[in-house]
Enzyme design. Sequence first.
Site, PDB file in Angstrom:
ATOM      1  CG  ASP A  77      -5.734   0.961  -1.448  1.00  0.00           C
ATOM      2  OD1 ASP A  77      -5.062   1.776  -1.303  1.00  0.00           O
ATOM      3  OD2 ASP A  77      -6.078   0.005  -0.966  1.00  0.00           O
ATOM      4  NE  ARG A  78      -4.149   4.116   3.076  1.00  0.00           N
ATOM      5  CZ  ARG A  78      -3.487   4.211   3.993  1.00  0.00           C
ATOM      6  NH1 ARG A  78      -3.092   5.361   4.622  1.00  0.00           N
ATOM      7  NH2 ARG A  78      -3.759   3.210   4.940  1.00  0.00           N
TER       8      ARG A  78
ATOM      9  CG  ASP B  40      -2.693  -0.304  -2.871  1.00  0.00           C
ATOM     10  OD1 ASP B  40      -2.427   0.540  -2.068  1.00  0.00           O
ATOM     11  OD2 ASP B  40      -3.425  -1.379  -2.618  1.00  0.00           O
TER      12      ASP B  40
ATOM     13  CE  LYS C 247      -7.671   1.422   1.526  1.00  0.00           C
ATOM     14  NZ  LYS C 247      -7.313   1.016   3.096  1.00  0.00           N
TER      15      LYS C 247
ATOM     16  CB  SER D  42      -1.268   0.039   1.086  1.00  0.00           C
ATOM     17  OG  SER D  42      -1.862   0.999   1.046  1.00  0.00           O
ATOM     18  CG  HIS D  43      -0.019   3.785   3.301  1.00  0.00           C
ATOM     19  ND1 HIS D  43      -0.652   2.585   3.442  1.00  0.00           N
ATOM     20  CD2 HIS D  43       0.428   3.825   4.399  1.00  0.00           C
ATOM     21  CE1 HIS D  43      -0.861   2.285   4.432  1.00  0.00           C
ATOM     22  NE2 HIS D  43      -0.361   2.872   5.164  1.00  0.00           N
TER      23      HIS D  43
ATOM     24  CG  ASP E 109      -2.482   4.050  -1.541  1.00  0.00           C
ATOM     25  OD1 ASP E 109      -3.046   4.085  -2.904  1.00  0.00           O
ATOM     26  OD2 ASP E 109      -2.451   3.207  -1.042  1.00  0.00           O
TER      27      ASP E 109
HETATM   28  C1  G1P Z   1      -4.347   1.485   8.256  1.00  0.00           C
HETATM   29  C2  G1P Z   1      -5.174   2.394   8.023  1.00  0.00           C
HETATM   30  C3  G1P Z   1      -6.865   1.563   7.849  1.00  0.00           C
HETATM   31  C4  G1P Z   1      -6.634   0.894   6.582  1.00  0.00           C
HETATM   32  C5  G1P Z   1      -5.428   0.112   6.466  1.00  0.00           C
HETATM   33  C6  G1P Z   1      -5.277  -0.360   5.073  1.00  0.00           C
HETATM   34  O1  G1P Z   1      -4.588   0.417   9.220  1.00  0.00           O
HETATM   35  O2  G1P Z   1      -5.555   3.043   9.374  1.00  0.00           O
HETATM   36  O3  G1P Z   1      -7.992   2.241   7.786  1.00  0.00           O
HETATM   37  O4  G1P Z   1      -7.812   0.142   6.305  1.00  0.00           O
HETATM   38  O5  G1P Z   1      -4.266   0.841   7.011  1.00  0.00           O
HETATM   39  O6  G1P Z   1      -4.974   0.506   4.188  1.00  0.00           O
HETATM   40  P1  G1P Z   1      -3.841   0.254  10.577  1.00  0.00           P
HETATM   41  O7  G1P Z   1      -2.453   0.629  10.443  1.00  0.00           O
HETATM   42  O8  G1P Z   1      -4.317   1.722  11.236  1.00  0.00           O
HETATM   43  O9  G1P Z   1      -4.251  -0.873  11.054  1.00  0.00           O
HETATM   44 ZN    ZN Z   2      -3.234   1.278  -0.502  1.00  0.00          ZN
END
Ligand code: G1P
Ligand code: ZN
Length: 544
Positions: free
Chosen positions: A282-283, A280, A377, A114-115, A278
Amino acid sequence: MTRILTVPTQPIDGQKPGTSGLRKKTKIFMGPHYLENFTQSVFDAIGGVQDKILILGGDGRYFNDRAVQVILRMAAANGAARMIVGQGGLLSTPAASNLIRKLGADGGIILSASHNPGGIDEDFGMKFNGANGGPAPESVTDLIFTRTQELTEYRILEGADLDLSVIGETEMGGMAVEIVDPVADYAQLMGELFDFDLIRNLFIGGFRMRFDAMHAVTGPYATAILEGILGAPKGTVVNGTPSPDFGGGHPDPNPVWAADLMQAMFGKDAPDFGAASDGDGDRNMIVGRGIYVTPSDSLAVLAANAHLAPAYKKGLAGIARSMPTSRAADRVAEKLGIECHETPTGWKFFGNLLDAGRVTICGEESAGTGSDHVREKDGLWAVLLWLNILARRIEPVEQIMSAHWAEFGRNYYSRHDYEAVPSERANALIQRLRDISADLPGQQFQGLTVEQADDFAYHDPVDGSVSANQGIRIGFTDGSRVVLRLSGTGTEGATLRVYLERYEADPARHGLPVEEALAPVIAAAEEIALIREFTGRAQPDVTT
Ligand code: G1P
Ligand code: ZN
């Protein structure tokens, strides 16, 4: 000549996949048999892949290309019928979700952290999505984890790499491999949801936008859709070429990591609208000229205005938000007279509600927004819905926000993160709050009276399952709230997240600096949770 090898192996430190698959340091994934063991565990946990069709792609981070080749060889050796792979091994998370649904696949594997930053010394990840296109539910991730603890062998084909650069169909050890344009089906779906003609006219009229792809996977998607189909001027998309280490940056669309975008939007000659996505895809992050829109507010505004876009013109079935997300969306749901759900953190909890048609739009404070069009998302979707709304309302973002707050009240909101806290200390902080929560109601802190306090347990209204220990909620009588939980996605120690919210109905008080508006809530959080004492930190590492 291809041969199927059955490789003896050892259980791995699989670690329970968190809210979004398994994330580890890239070097761990690259270690002997690690990726292979995890892949075989996924295959076994879903009852094998014999005769199945799977989607495969990732966000282009370091090791994406190698991992795709290994997974293809393993899928072939495990008897899969067909693998559908994004060209170059690329697929954004929402595009993968769309392909699973559209092509009726049995599921998909998405390679991403992800990010989180990418690179040989950074993070890699892998997640499995099921046939509805959404992240595997806890029952499946539990099975995957169990499998990693007992695995003794995996199956892989011996053979050369496939060339993934050419669109078309090929074959590997009897398994069909279809290499598809990662953007085409996704762009088509967006064209069905939104009024592209109207948005095109907005750009023709001189509307200016800056989309920061943060060197990540949405680059090709945003370039094709915004600059290609919608006719935004060339250069609207910046940092649009995916790179294995995201240009050395942190592909996390928030004011801290997308500082360049913030600067452009708050600077002289700022464009009308700014957005980022981000690693991938999705954000999303939304910024107007001179105004940052928090993800919680964005969810509320999108919900209140969704009917302006063709796909949602009949209205919404309901709205869901993750528990720590501000309650701004609840006020919209109340006014619209539709269902409103509070779910644990993690997109997978929205799946049942979406599948059952109970909600249309969902969102998380962590910059995730989406709808029933896929089961993830979707960053670019949120940006396009904003554009559709802007094209209909012809008002600056700032005006849309102040009108929204005037109508619904403003939920001031901020999140404080304490990163890499020793796990025992973070756990002790949460455990203490769990222990004292029943005694908090009625007590006063910094002039705020606690109304309710608990460790959130979610009762899924669709399948009846219960997910306990999802985070401490402390609500005050004036509508303020503090939430504390530990991240499920960190890769080092524990990350404590403290979510702070204050409701303000009076429009004369909607222009306060956020920290000022939240000052009493921040002080109450400290007094109740003893954050400094437990973490040993004087202030948060990241404030968003
Ligand atoms: C974080 C975000 C959550 C999101 C997840 C995946 O998780 O807070 O909303 O769904 O990344 O992108 P966390 O690190 O808080 O468990
Ligand atoms: Zn992501």
